[in-house]
Design an enzyme around this catalytic site. Structure first.
Site, PDB file in Angstrom:
ATOM      1  CE  LYS A 146      -2.523   2.759   3.341  1.00  0.00           C
ATOM      2  NZ  LYS A 146      -3.765   3.156   2.674  1.00  0.00           N
ATOM      3  CG  HIS A 203     -17.937   9.114  -4.310  1.00  0.00           C
ATOM      4  ND1 HIS A 203     -19.303   9.283  -4.442  1.00  0.00           N
ATOM      5  CD2 HIS A 203     -17.763   8.291  -3.264  1.00  0.00           C
ATOM      6  CE1 HIS A 203     -19.905   8.571  -3.510  1.00  0.00           C
ATOM      7  NE2 HIS A 203     -19.003   7.953  -2.784  1.00  0.00           N
ATOM      8  CB  CYS A 225     -21.716   9.820   0.504  1.00  0.00           C
ATOM      9  SG  CYS A 225     -21.231   8.586   1.729  1.00  0.00           S
TER      10      CYS A 225
HETATM   11  N1  GLN Z   1     -22.784  10.042   8.612  1.00  0.00           N
HETATM   12  C1  GLN Z   1     -21.704   9.449   7.894  1.00  0.00           C
HETATM   13  C2  GLN Z   1     -20.875  10.535   7.219  1.00  0.00           C
HETATM   14  O1  GLN Z   1     -21.425  11.529   6.851  1.00  0.00           O
HETATM   15  C3  GLN Z   1     -22.206   8.516   6.856  1.00  0.00           C
HETATM   16  C4  GLN Z   1     -21.094   7.962   6.032  1.00  0.00           C
HETATM   17  C5  GLN Z   1     -21.439   6.708   5.352  1.00  0.00           C
HETATM   18  O2  GLN Z   1     -22.560   6.299   5.323  1.00  0.00           O
HETATM   19  N2  GLN Z   1     -20.473   6.084   4.773  1.00  0.00           N
HETATM   20  O3  GLN Z   1     -19.688  10.367   7.031  1.00  0.00           O
HETATM   21 ZN    ZN Z   2     -22.793   7.200   2.154  1.00  0.00          ZN
END
Ligand code: GLN
Ligand code: ZN
Length: 754
Positions: free
Chosen positions: A18, A694, A726
């Site tokens: 890594k 992302h 996310c």
């Molecule tokens: N509450 C988490 C965040 O905002 C959710 C992240 C996830 O679901 N991977 O990081």
């Molecule tokens: Zn998420």
């Protein structure tokens, strides 16, 4: 009797690969230097296997990123846009794996997907009508010869054509079966090359055989291998399956002229039955997966020997792991702070090698090895897990009502609307804000004891205050505290729960250079004190807007841990659900009106066969989530968040979680999921992410508006939330702030227009 393994963890004992690869990405070392480290690691691992007495030693299980990608590249499955970059082979390889942006051009990475029912991810090979499958790579042969130069004859391993073409994605009019003839020719060439290089065995992995296979696919598989195996010459071919049993193809499989067949007796619930029902050909070796390649626990020798007694009635057995050891950490000897009493129950990759050799020696009746059997028996006789009778009692006394929230969703929606007074298309985020260097440093310093708890807390409070101020400034509707106190979310909760253990170096590859260090469930899980209340409560004092409490759900916590094996996953999840329920009720009692319970990894342990989805998993996983929030007041709004947008096929089950609001990643595959939501008249309010976190790119206001309009063309406006797809912890501050500002502006514009 001989021993074998399917694959070994390639990242190395202390994640050498890594770090070297990341250095190469940062241009701190050259391709040659990286290759040299690769060579050293391969050599070290082969030597280790030899020293541990393993008879069949794989090569080709090593990879700079992913072995599925390795097989694709070996066979020229490289879309034109990557070839046209005209980069070196290694750079092209990494362009496929990670995308490329530079002088030579601009391409995104191949898609990445979960590898069967593991937390490992593979790169999805991409074929179009111009793809020509043919043997072009050298790596398989180079590493074989490299081992030979070290005096070790390995068994090269590659992904088989059936699984490769089943997992691939097709971007033209041609589909999998249109590539069969080319694939056969290419694999035949591999046979020829290995015959020339005096290879003895080739391992072809066909894990897709453990999935639900249609009779048409069985037919295709048969045709494929009938043609292929006719050309194997002197080479011996092992077809290796794992992650389950091969009930749909067993009879056809054993009738093909393979020299060895690898079957999984750990996850393959029906494997033994298949043997008993249909027998096993005497002229083939049966590679029996009896040492679990996925768990971290010692093998129970007595049970395994009994099982082997039955298996041996059917054929000539080679002792094998149930899957590649890629899915377990390297060795327990790197763990310096765990108690010896605990460590003696663990077996990571290196220790699993010892188990294989032990079992072989015990079975071959070498007197001196009886001792290891006796030790093992004694170990399993001890009561090992710390039990908590109170937890057991709580679970026993659960009734149906504990899993049902009242009143019903629609009624709650009215009450909450009245209480929360949110605008239409309310805006929010998923929880985390950028984990900047200083945020990470603060945590690291506290862990090392360099700063006091008070200093640590004050810093976090300052960050929370800044975060709240920013959210108020841009006028988001539902705020979050930013999760600055959390590292990995599962580790964060695990650390605050009784019954969990943590390792120092037990890393497992998740994808490419990314590794995870799952905590270990050691005993009955319970909550001894509030976990998140302090910071959530503090954050709520800073604003009049609702502050979302932020928790991780029981299914996700379990799926990202190493579970125990003396109780069912269902029971372990219920224990976690009860602990998180206490936290939910504490947040509510402390004035938090909206609570998000993330179930990011809900899909992770979904069984591979659809017939098992409900009975083996969803029938308890969904209720476990409901248990967590069933006791809150109607006014309290429960949110959940899921990371993968791939849940069209379990959409009804997601609605049955009975959350008030769900947010998820949809920015990259919008239409499918929106159609699925529409088709079942999804009841829960939804926030299908309106931009992709992302990527560092800042979405324009107009783009977000378009996305919102797309959503509104499918779903009723009163059910829609506007949020990123996310958490924002992996992003930088600049792009985060700019993107969120645009998100709020876009929501306001759409509101204004309706
Ligand atoms: N509450 C988490 C965040 O905002 C959710 C992240 C996830 O679901 N991977 O990081
Ligand atoms: Zn998420």
């Amino acid at each position: 009797m001989k021993t074998s393994i399917i694959g070994f963890p390639r990242v190395g004992e202390v994640r050498e690969l890594k770090f070297a690869t990341e250095k190469y990405f940062r241009k701190e070392i050259s391709a040659d230097e990286l290759e040299k480290i690769g060579q050293e690691l391969r050599k070290k691992h082969w030597q280790l296997l030899v020293n541990q007495g393993i008879d069949f030693i794989p090569s080709g299980d090593f990879s700079y990123f992913d072995t599925t990608l390795d097989t694709a590249v070996l066979l020229n499955i490289v879309p034109k846009k990557y070839q046209e970059l005209n980069l070196s082979p290694l750079e092209t390889y990494f362009a496929l794996a990670r995308g490329y942006q530079g002088e030579a051009g601009d391409v995104t990475a191949l898609a990445m997907k979960k590898w069967f029912n593991t937390n490992y991810h593979y790169m999805v090979p991409e074929l179009d009508d111009e793809t020509q499958i043919k043997l072009v790579g050298e790596q398989l042969f180079t590493t074989f010869n490299e081992a030979k130069a070290n005096g070790i004859t390995t068994r090269p391993t590659i992904l088989g054509p059936f699984t490769l073409l089943k997992l691939a994605s097709y971007h033209g009019s041609k589909k999998a079966k249109d590539f069969y003839e080319e694939a056969i020719a290419a694999y035949v060439e591999i046979f020829e090359r290995l015959n020339l290089e005096s290879g003895e065995w080739l391992q072809i992995d066909e894990p897709a055989l453990v999935l639900d296979i249609t009779s048409e696919e069985v037919q295709q598989f048969k045709e494929l291998y009938t043609k292929l195996l006719a050309k194997k010459g002197k080479l011996k071919v092992l077809v290796q399956t794992y992650f389950g049993d091969v009930r749909d193809v067993y009879q056809d499989l054993i009738n093909l002229p393979f020299d060895g067949i690898g079957l999984d007796f750990v996850e393959g619930r029906k494997t033994l039955e298949l043997l008993e029902e249909h027998g096993f050909p005497k002229d083939k070796l049966l590679f029996a997966g009896i040492v679990n390649g996925k768990n971290i626990w010692k093998n129970n020798y007595e049970d395994t020997i009994a099982l082997l007694g039955k298996i041996q009635l059917f054929g000539k057995v080679v002792l094998n792991t149930s899957c590649s050891l890629l899915h377990v950490p390297y060795t327990i000897s790197s763990e310096t702070s765990l108690n010896k009493e605990v460590l003696k129950y663990f077996a990571f990759a290196v220790e699993k090698l010892t188990e294989l050799t032990d079992l072989k020696n015990i079975i071959m009746n070498k007197g001196e090895h009886q001792e290891s059997l006796e030790q093992n028996i004694a170990l399993f006789k001890q009561e090992r897990f710390s039990k908590n009778p109170q937890v057991a009692k709580k679970i026993e006394s659960l009734t149906e009502n504990d899993f049902i929230r009242v009143p019903v969703l629609a009624k709650r929606a009215e009450i909450q609307k009245e209480q929360l007074k949110l605008p239409i298309l309310p805006t929010t985020t998923i929880g985390s804000f950028p984990q900047t260097k200083e945020v990470k440093q603060n945590r690291a310093k506290f862990k090392k004891g360099e700063i006091s708890e008070a200093e640590y807390t004050v810093f976090n409070q300052k960050k929370i205050a800044e975060c709240v101020e920013f959210q108020e400034k841009i006028d988001l509707d539902v705020l979050v505290h930013g999760e600055f106190e959390r590292n990995d979310m599962v580790e964060y909760f695990g650390e605050s729960l009784e019954g969990y253990l943590f390792t120092e170096k037990a890393w497992v590859q998740s994808y490419g250079t990314r590794c995870v260090k799952p905590p270990i469930v050691w005993g009955d899980v319970s909550r001894s004190k509030p976990i998140t209340v302090f910071y959530s409560k503090y954050a709520q004092t800073l604003t009049d807007k609702p502050m979302k409490g932020m928790l991780t759900g029981p299914v996700t916590i379990l799926n990202w841990s190493f579970p125990r094996e003396d109780i069912s996953l269902k029971e372990a999840t219920l224990q976690l659900a009860l602990a998180i329920q206490e936290e939910v009720l504490d947040l509510e009692a402390n004035g938090i009106k909206i609570i998000q319970i993330d179930e990011a990894a809900l899909r992770e342990k979904l069984p591979l066969r659809q017939t098992d989805w409900h009975s083996e998993y969803l029938d308890w996983a969904i209720p476990a989530f409901r248990l967590v929030h069933s006791k809150v007041q109607p006014e309290t709004q429960i949110h959940t968040h899921m990371c993968y947008s791939e849940f069209s096929d379990i959409i009804q089950d997601i609605d049955n979680m009975d959350a008030d609001v769900i947010s998820f990643e949809a920015s990259r595959s919008n239409l499918d999921i929106l159609n699925a939501l529409k088709a079942i008249d999804f009841q829960t309010q939804v926030g299908p992410g309106v931009y992709d976190i992302h990527s560092p790119r800042v979405p324009l206001v107009t783009e977000i508006e378009t996305t919102i309009h797309n959503i509104l063309s499918k779903l009723p406006i009163e059910k829609i939330w506007i949020n990123p797809d996310c958490g924002l912890k992996t992003r930088g501050i600049f792009e985060t702030e700019a993107s969120l500002e645009n998100l709020v502006l876009a929501a306001k514009k759409v509101r204004g227009g309706v």
